[in-house]
Scaffold this motif. Structure first.
Motif, PDB file in Angstrom:
ATOM      1  N   GLN A  27      -7.395   6.700   1.854  1.00  0.00           N
ATOM      2  CA  GLN A  27      -6.964   7.931   2.539  1.00  0.00           C
ATOM      3  C   GLN A  27      -5.452   8.070   2.515  1.00  0.00           C
ATOM      4  OE1 GLN A  27      -8.652   7.395   6.414  1.00  0.00           O
ATOM      5  NE2 GLN A  27     -10.659   8.182   5.815  1.00  0.00           N
ATOM      6  N   GLN A  28      -4.751   6.973   2.794  1.00  0.00           N
ATOM      7  CA  GLN A  28      -3.287   7.019   2.815  1.00  0.00           C
ATOM      8  C   GLN A  28      -2.710   7.266   1.421  1.00  0.00           C
ATOM      9  OE1 GLN A  28      -1.317   6.884   5.684  1.00  0.00           O
ATOM     10  NE2 GLN A  28      -3.371   7.192   6.513  1.00  0.00           N
ATOM     11  N   MET A  29      -3.316   6.650   0.424  1.00  0.00           N
ATOM     12  CA  MET A  29      -2.834   6.799  -0.947  1.00  0.00           C
ATOM     13  C   MET A  29      -3.007   8.220  -1.456  1.00  0.00           C
ATOM     14  SD  MET A  29      -4.344   3.201  -2.412  1.00  0.00           S
ATOM     15  CE  MET A  29      -4.057   3.543  -4.144  1.00  0.00           C
ATOM     16  N   LYS A  30      -4.052   8.919  -0.999  1.00  0.00           N
ATOM     17  CA  LYS A  30      -4.366  10.265  -1.489  1.00  0.00           C
ATOM     18  C   LYS A  30      -3.593  11.374  -0.785  1.00  0.00           C
ATOM     19  CE  LYS A  30      -8.988   9.581  -3.304  1.00  0.00           C
ATOM     20  NZ  LYS A  30     -10.358  10.095  -3.284  1.00  0.00           N
ATOM     21  N   ILE A  36      -0.174   7.961  -4.250  1.00  0.00           N
ATOM     22  CA  ILE A  36      -0.071   6.584  -4.730  1.00  0.00           C
ATOM     23  C   ILE A  36      -1.334   6.262  -5.519  1.00  0.00           C
ATOM     24  CG2 ILE A  36       0.077   4.166  -4.026  1.00  0.00           C
ATOM     25  CD1 ILE A  36       1.553   5.155  -1.499  1.00  0.00           C
ATOM     26  N   ARG A  37      -1.143   5.771  -6.737  1.00  0.00           N
ATOM     27  CA  ARG A  37      -2.273   5.447  -7.605  1.00  0.00           C
ATOM     28  C   ARG A  37      -2.531   3.944  -7.607  1.00  0.00           C
ATOM     29  NH1 ARG A  37      -0.520   8.803 -12.911  1.00  0.00           N
ATOM     30  NH2 ARG A  37      -0.169   6.648 -13.530  1.00  0.00           N
ATOM     31  N   LEU A  92      -5.143  -2.878   2.738  1.00  0.00           N
ATOM     32  CA  LEU A  92      -5.400  -2.238   4.022  1.00  0.00           C
ATOM     33  C   LEU A  92      -4.754  -0.871   4.119  1.00  0.00           C
ATOM     34  CD1 LEU A  92      -4.792  -5.338   6.299  1.00  0.00           C
ATOM     35  CD2 LEU A  92      -6.949  -4.557   5.310  1.00  0.00           C
ATOM     36  N   SER A  93      -3.565  -0.732   3.527  1.00  0.00           N
ATOM     37  CA  SER A  93      -2.833   0.528   3.575  1.00  0.00           C
ATOM     38  C   SER A  93      -1.745   0.531   2.515  1.00  0.00           C
ATOM     39  CB  SER A  93      -2.217   0.750   4.958  1.00  0.00           C
ATOM     40  OG  SER A  93      -1.698   2.059   5.069  1.00  0.00           O
ATOM     41  N   ALA A  94      -1.359   1.704   2.093  1.00  0.00           N
ATOM     42  CA  ALA A  94      -0.247   1.871   1.157  1.00  0.00           C
ATOM     43  C   ALA A  94       0.500   3.136   1.548  1.00  0.00           C
ATOM     44  CB  ALA A  94      -0.759   1.968  -0.280  1.00  0.00           C
ATOM     45  N   PHE A  95       1.812   3.032   1.600  1.00  0.00           N
ATOM     46  CA  PHE A  95       2.622   4.186   2.016  1.00  0.00           C
ATOM     47  C   PHE A  95       4.003   4.106   1.421  1.00  0.00           C
ATOM     48  CE2 PHE A  95       2.362   0.892   5.200  1.00  0.00           C
ATOM     49  CZ  PHE A  95       3.673   0.650   5.573  1.00  0.00           C
TER      50      PHE A  95
END
Length: 95
Positions: A27-30, A36-37, A92-95
């Motif tokens: 969700q965060q990547m999109k 973020i790919r 877990l997350s990417a931002f």
């Protein structure tokens, strides 16, 4: 907080085997302002540095990594391994 260099090696070795992207990470990547790919995250694993370790997190040890994406822009990635010497990584997350 002291960051252990061996944790980065564990992350890189496990990341070469398998990376599991949890729903929150996807969700965060999109998000439109992030885009973020998967290859951005892999690049951050291979070329980034751990900036925070959270060895006593209630859900298990995790680490925050800062590394470059495919365009050399900085991204943060929050990871949790699958045990002592991880067989795979949980993103877990990417931002």
């Amino acid at each position: 907080m002291m960051v252990k260099p061996e944790n980065l090696l564990k992350i890189r070795l496990a990341g070469r085997k398998q990376v599991l992207f949890l729903p929150h990470a996807v969700q965060q990547m999109k998000l439109p302002d992030r885009d973020i790919r998967v290859d951005d995250v892999i690049n951050a694993i291979n070329h980034g540095q751990i900036i925070e370790d959270y060895p006593h997190d209630s859900r298990g040890p995790c680490s925050l990594l800062l590394g470059p994406d495919r365009l050399s822009e900085p991204i943060h990635v929050l990871w949790r391994g699958s045990g002592g010497l991880p067989r795979y990584l949980n993103c877990l997350s990417a931002f």
